[in-house]
Design a protein around this motif. Structure first.
Motif, PDB file in Angstrom:
ATOM      1  N   GLY A 168      -5.282   5.414  -5.424  1.00 31.42           N
ATOM      2  CA  GLY A 168      -5.233   4.162  -6.167  1.00 31.42           C
ATOM      3  C   GLY A 168      -6.499   3.363  -5.926  1.00 31.42           C
ATOM      4  O   GLY A 168      -7.378   3.771  -5.162  1.00 31.42           O
ATOM      5  N   GLN A 169      -6.599   2.205  -6.571  1.00 26.26           N
ATOM      6  CA  GLN A 169      -7.773   1.356  -6.397  1.00 26.26           C
ATOM      7  C   GLN A 169      -7.691   0.552  -5.103  1.00 26.26           C
ATOM      8  O   GLN A 169      -8.667   0.417  -4.379  1.00 26.26           O
ATOM      9  CB  GLN A 169      -7.914   0.404  -7.582  1.00 26.26           C
ATOM     10  CG  GLN A 169      -9.015  -0.638  -7.447  1.00 26.26           C
ATOM     11  CD  GLN A 169     -10.384  -0.027  -7.230  1.00 26.26           C
ATOM     12  OE1 GLN A 169     -10.724   0.982  -7.847  1.00 26.26           O
ATOM     13  NE2 GLN A 169     -11.180  -0.616  -6.340  1.00 26.26           N
ATOM     14  N   ARG A 170      -6.504   0.027  -4.793  1.00 28.25           N
ATOM     15  CA  ARG A 170      -6.299  -0.696  -3.542  1.00 28.25           C
ATOM     16  C   ARG A 170      -5.114  -0.049  -2.832  1.00 28.25           C
ATOM     17  O   ARG A 170      -3.983  -0.065  -3.346  1.00 28.25           O
ATOM     18  CB  ARG A 170      -6.041  -2.186  -3.784  1.00 28.25           C
ATOM     19  CG  ARG A 170      -5.887  -2.993  -2.486  1.00 28.25           C
ATOM     20  CD  ARG A 170      -5.949  -4.482  -2.751  1.00 28.25           C
ATOM     21  NE  ARG A 170      -5.665  -5.263  -1.561  1.00 28.25           N
ATOM     22  CZ  ARG A 170      -6.547  -5.517  -0.577  1.00 28.25           C
ATOM     23  NH1 ARG A 170      -7.772  -5.025  -0.651  1.00 28.25           N
ATOM     24  NH2 ARG A 170      -6.208  -6.247   0.471  1.00 28.25           N
ATOM     25  N   ILE A 171      -5.388   0.523  -1.678  1.00 31.64           N
ATOM     26  CA  ILE A 171      -4.420   1.366  -0.985  1.00 31.64           C
ATOM     27  C   ILE A 171      -3.898   0.648   0.254  1.00 31.64           C
ATOM     28  O   ILE A 171      -4.673   0.265   1.134  1.00 31.64           O
ATOM     29  CB  ILE A 171      -5.074   2.694  -0.554  1.00 31.64           C
ATOM     30  CG1 ILE A 171      -5.707   3.391  -1.766  1.00 31.64           C
ATOM     31  CG2 ILE A 171      -4.050   3.607   0.126  1.00 31.64           C
ATOM     32  CD1 ILE A 171      -6.739   4.440  -1.398  1.00 31.64           C
ATOM     33  N   ALA A 172      -2.590   0.438   0.319  1.00 31.17           N
ATOM     34  CA  ALA A 172      -1.957  -0.092   1.524  1.00 31.17           C
ATOM     35  C   ALA A 172      -1.691   1.103   2.455  1.00 31.17           C
ATOM     36  O   ALA A 172      -0.911   1.990   2.119  1.00 31.17           O
ATOM     37  CB  ALA A 172      -0.661  -0.805   1.186  1.00 31.17           C
TER      38      ALA A 172
ATOM     39  N   GLY B 194     -14.811   4.119  -4.459  1.00 32.45           N
ATOM     40  CA  GLY B 194     -14.636   2.723  -4.849  1.00 32.45           C
ATOM     41  C   GLY B 194     -13.311   2.099  -4.500  1.00 32.45           C
ATOM     42  O   GLY B 194     -13.060   0.940  -4.837  1.00 32.45           O
ATOM     43  N   ALA B 195     -12.445   2.845  -3.820  1.00 30.77           N
ATOM     44  CA  ALA B 195     -11.136   2.296  -3.460  1.00 30.77           C
ATOM     45  C   ALA B 195     -11.239   1.377  -2.244  1.00 30.77           C
ATOM     46  O   ALA B 195     -12.131   1.515  -1.408  1.00 30.77           O
ATOM     47  CB  ALA B 195     -10.160   3.434  -3.156  1.00 30.77           C
ATOM     48  N   GLU B 196     -10.309   0.441  -2.166  1.00 27.63           N
ATOM     49  CA  GLU B 196     -10.185  -0.446  -1.017  1.00 27.63           C
ATOM     50  C   GLU B 196      -8.973  -0.018  -0.189  1.00 27.63           C
ATOM     51  O   GLU B 196      -7.976   0.446  -0.743  1.00 27.63           O
ATOM     52  CB  GLU B 196      -9.996  -1.886  -1.461  1.00 27.63           C
ATOM     53  CG  GLU B 196     -11.093  -2.430  -2.358  1.00 27.63           C
ATOM     54  CD  GLU B 196     -10.699  -3.791  -2.912  1.00 27.63           C
ATOM     55  OE1 GLU B 196     -11.024  -4.805  -2.257  1.00 27.63           O
ATOM     56  OE2 GLU B 196     -10.054  -3.826  -3.975  1.00 27.63           O
ATOM     57  N   ILE B 197      -9.063  -0.202   1.121  1.00 28.53           N
ATOM     58  CA  ILE B 197      -7.966   0.170   2.013  1.00 28.53           C
ATOM     59  C   ILE B 197      -7.531  -1.058   2.799  1.00 28.53           C
ATOM     60  O   ILE B 197      -8.342  -1.690   3.482  1.00 28.53           O
ATOM     61  CB  ILE B 197      -8.380   1.299   2.976  1.00 28.53           C
ATOM     62  CG1 ILE B 197      -8.762   2.563   2.182  1.00 28.53           C
ATOM     63  CG2 ILE B 197      -7.248   1.611   3.954  1.00 28.53           C
ATOM     64  CD1 ILE B 197      -9.299   3.691   3.044  1.00 28.53           C
ATOM     65  N   ALA B 198      -6.254  -1.395   2.688  1.00 31.07           N
ATOM     66  CA  ALA B 198      -5.672  -2.520   3.425  1.00 31.07           C
ATOM     67  C   ALA B 198      -4.621  -1.961   4.383  1.00 31.07           C
ATOM     68  O   ALA B 198      -3.591  -1.459   3.951  1.00 31.07           O
ATOM     69  CB  ALA B 198      -5.045  -3.520   2.468  1.00 31.07           C
ATOM     70  N   THR B 199      -4.889  -2.015   5.676  1.00 30.36           N
ATOM     71  CA  THR B 199      -3.966  -1.441   6.652  1.00 30.36           C
ATOM     72  C   THR B 199      -2.856  -2.424   7.020  1.00 30.36           C
ATOM     73  O   THR B 199      -3.026  -3.644   6.940  1.00 30.36           O
ATOM     74  CB  THR B 199      -4.709  -1.024   7.928  1.00 30.36           C
ATOM     75  OG1 THR B 199      -5.333  -2.173   8.520  1.00 30.36           O
ATOM     76  CG2 THR B 199      -5.777   0.019   7.631  1.00 30.36           C
ATOM     77  N   PHE B 200      -1.708  -1.862   7.407  1.00 29.36           N
ATOM     78  CA  PHE B 200      -0.599  -2.669   7.909  1.00 29.36           C
ATOM     79  C   PHE B 200       0.125  -1.859   8.974  1.00 29.36           C
ATOM     80  O   PHE B 200      -0.012  -0.632   9.057  1.00 29.36           O
ATOM     81  CB  PHE B 200       0.349  -3.061   6.774  1.00 29.36           C
ATOM     82  CG  PHE B 200       1.118  -1.913   6.168  1.00 29.36           C
ATOM     83  CD1 PHE B 200       2.448  -1.672   6.534  1.00 29.36           C
ATOM     84  CD2 PHE B 200       0.532  -1.074   5.227  1.00 29.36           C
ATOM     85  CE1 PHE B 200       3.164  -0.620   5.975  1.00 29.36           C
ATOM     86  CE2 PHE B 200       1.244  -0.019   4.666  1.00 29.36           C
ATOM     87  CZ  PHE B 200       2.566   0.209   5.037  1.00 29.36           C
ATOM     88  N   SER B 201       0.895  -2.549   9.813  1.00 30.45           N
ATOM     89  CA  SER B 201       1.579  -1.914  10.930  1.00 30.45           C
ATOM     90  C   SER B 201       3.088  -1.998  10.777  1.00 30.45           C
ATOM     91  O   SER B 201       3.676  -3.071  10.982  1.00 30.45           O
ATOM     92  CB  SER B 201       1.170  -2.562  12.261  1.00 30.45           C
ATOM     93  OG  SER B 201       1.980  -2.086  13.320  1.00 30.45           O
ATOM     94  N   PRO B 202       3.738  -0.876  10.456  1.00 31.05           N
ATOM     95  CA  PRO B 202       5.201  -0.884  10.428  1.00 31.05           C
ATOM     96  C   PRO B 202       5.806  -1.210  11.790  1.00 31.05           C
ATOM     97  O   PRO B 202       6.857  -1.857  11.865  1.00 31.05           O
ATOM     98  CB  PRO B 202       5.548   0.546   9.998  1.00 31.05           C
ATOM     99  CG  PRO B 202       4.374   0.972   9.166  1.00 31.05           C
ATOM    100  CD  PRO B 202       3.197   0.367   9.878  1.00 31.05           C
ATOM    101  N   LEU B 203       5.151  -0.796  12.884  1.00 33.25           N
ATOM    102  CA  LEU B 203       5.672  -1.093  14.216  1.00 33.25           C
ATOM    103  C   LEU B 203       5.660  -2.582  14.508  1.00 33.25           C
ATOM    104  O   LEU B 203       6.475  -3.072  15.296  1.00 33.25           O
ATOM    105  CB  LEU B 203       4.870  -0.341  15.284  1.00 33.25           C
ATOM    106  CG  LEU B 203       5.093   1.172  15.377  1.00 33.25           C
ATOM    107  CD1 LEU B 203       4.231   1.762  16.482  1.00 33.25           C
ATOM    108  CD2 LEU B 203       6.571   1.495  15.619  1.00 33.25           C
TER     109      LEU B 203
END
Length: 436
Positions: free
Chosen positions: A244-248, A270-279
């Motif tokens: 995708g263009q913006r990837i969580a 050209g994609a952006e990556i936005a990290t998150f923590s399920p823990l």
């Protein structure tokens, strides 16, 4: 020109990783720019390489990648003083059926790139026979050149002398000998080494190993053996497609098995990556258009993941209108339940009907070639994807529509098809490249 070496051995468990890390740090301490690679699909060692060398390490795999893809990844060594490529298993060990540019053997990479091989030899229970083993490896494949050996776990001065004399008689250089009593090791876990990012003491362990190896190995001679007429190929645009263009992207102690070259390829496209923590009970960024849960160790955190209601609620809301994909451990968390090693059932997100269990562990290991029956993020139906599967979980139930026809490296169909329900998809294999 860049000096280059492949670190290999006759078999697994001989000390390739420890020597690679020690050499990377020792030469880095000398002021050299060191670039590491990992031959094969192991997704854990590259993080240790990065900790040792201070530069991102990536996997290069002759079964899963075309030569131009390998060369594109190898081009990052163009501005390094030294390239160290850690092998997998034994030097010539690969699968029976060839892949896109080889069988996955370390020797494929050594020959393809023209990199000489530094062998780690464990002569435990041997003396002169160790030289016969090294000579056999040297002469087995004409296009693979042996630089020399480092002896590991040597029992005594007399033992070392016997092995050195035999190696000299066979015309094989010995760059050093590491005593058997040395207690330098990295913690293990059921999927291999513990992840580098989990270890607060990892830097100290690598520094200790580097000092130890510098005391017992002739670093100047090793570096001289690595000096070869190799020029890094020009970089090419990576072929991996972003989902995708913006990837969580889920990223924490439970979700960290993601190939570095994949993330780099996504960003290069050209994609952006936005990290998150399920823990940490976080959900995917609501501005993202796709969510990706990589593998890891969710079975060690199943109770916490089950209790993190905000994460589960946010992921379900995301998946109502946008695609969510999980690989291996991420796939398990997308399922309805995960039974841990003690037999306790933990409710997962329920986006898929998959129920997996670690109560009766069975190893699933090997390359995978998947022909998609249904689309998944980044790829349409009938796409051919190459990846690698490594886990100990068993499927209790998998009621959803199969995502793909999945085969092992010999072409045999495997039961782990992956699945799809609505916008949620998952696979047990970790994607490496598209079979274009």
């Amino acid at each position: 020109m860049t000096a280059s070496l492949v670190i290999s051995a006759p078999a697994s468990g001989v000390g390739k990783t420890t020597l690679t890390l020690a050499l990377a740090r020792a030469y880095r301490d000398r002021g050299l720019k060191v670039q590491c690679f990992k031959s094969g699909p192991d997704y854990i060692d590259t993080a240790f390489h990065a900790a040792a060398a201070g530069r991102t390490s990536v996997n290069i795999d002759s079964w899963a990648m075309h030569r131009d893809e390998i060369e594109a990844l190898v081009s990052r060594g163009a501005n390094a003083d030294l390239v160290l490529a850690e092998g997998s298993m034994g030097l010539f060990d690969g699968v029976a059926a060839g892949g896109l540019s080889g069988t996955g053997a370390t020797s494929d990479i050594a020959e393809m790139m023209g990199w000489p091989v530094l062998l780690v030899i464990d002569p435990s229970g041997q003396a002169q026979t160790a030289a016969a083993v090294a000579a056999g490896l040297r002469d087995f494949r004409a296009g693979v050149r042996l630089a020399g050996v480092v002896l590991n776990r040597v029992a005594s001065t007399r033992h070392e002398d016997l092995v050195r004399r035999a190696m000299a008689g066979a015309g094989i250089a010995v760059f050093g000998a590491l005593p058997r009593h040395a207690a330098i090791s990295l913690p293990k876990r059921h999927l291999g080494l513990v992840q580098a990012e989990e270890q607060g003491e990892v830097d100290g362990l690598i520094a200790e190993a580097a000092c130890f190896v510098a005391e017992h190995v002739d670093l100047d001679a090793v570096l001289q053996s690595a000096a070869c007429a190799w020029t890094a190929p020009c970089a090419a645009r990576p072929s991996v497609k972003p989902p995708g263009q913006r990837i969580a992207l889920a990223r924490d102690g439970a979700f960290s098995f993601v190939y570095p070259h994949m993330l780099e390829a996504w960003r290069a496209a050209g994609a952006e990556i936005a990290t998150f923590s399920p823990l940490a009970d976080e959900g995917p960024d609501d501005s993202a258009d796709v969510c990706w849960l990589p593998g890891g160790y969710p079975e060690l955190h199943a109770g916490q993941l089950a209790a993190n209601r905000q994460f589960r609620r946010a992921l379900k809301s995301f998946a109502e209108i946008r695609p969510v994909h999980g690989e291996c451990g991420g796939y398990m968390v997308l399922g309805t339940a995960l039974t841990d090693g003690g037999g306790t059932r933990h409710e997962m997100t329920g986006l898929l009907g998959l129920h997996t269990s670690f109560a009766q562990r069975r190893m699933h290991l090997g390359y995978r070639l998947a022909e998609l029956a249904l689309p998944m993020p980044g790829y349409q139906a009938r796409a051919l994807l190459r990846g690698h599967e490594f886990h100990y979980s068993t499927i209790v139930s998998q009621p959803d529509t199969p995502l793909a026809i999945v085969r092992d490296a010999t072409g045999v169909v495997v039961a782990e098809t992956g699945s799809r329900r609505g916008y949620a998809t998952g696979t047990f294999f970790h994607l490496i490249a598209e079979d274009r």
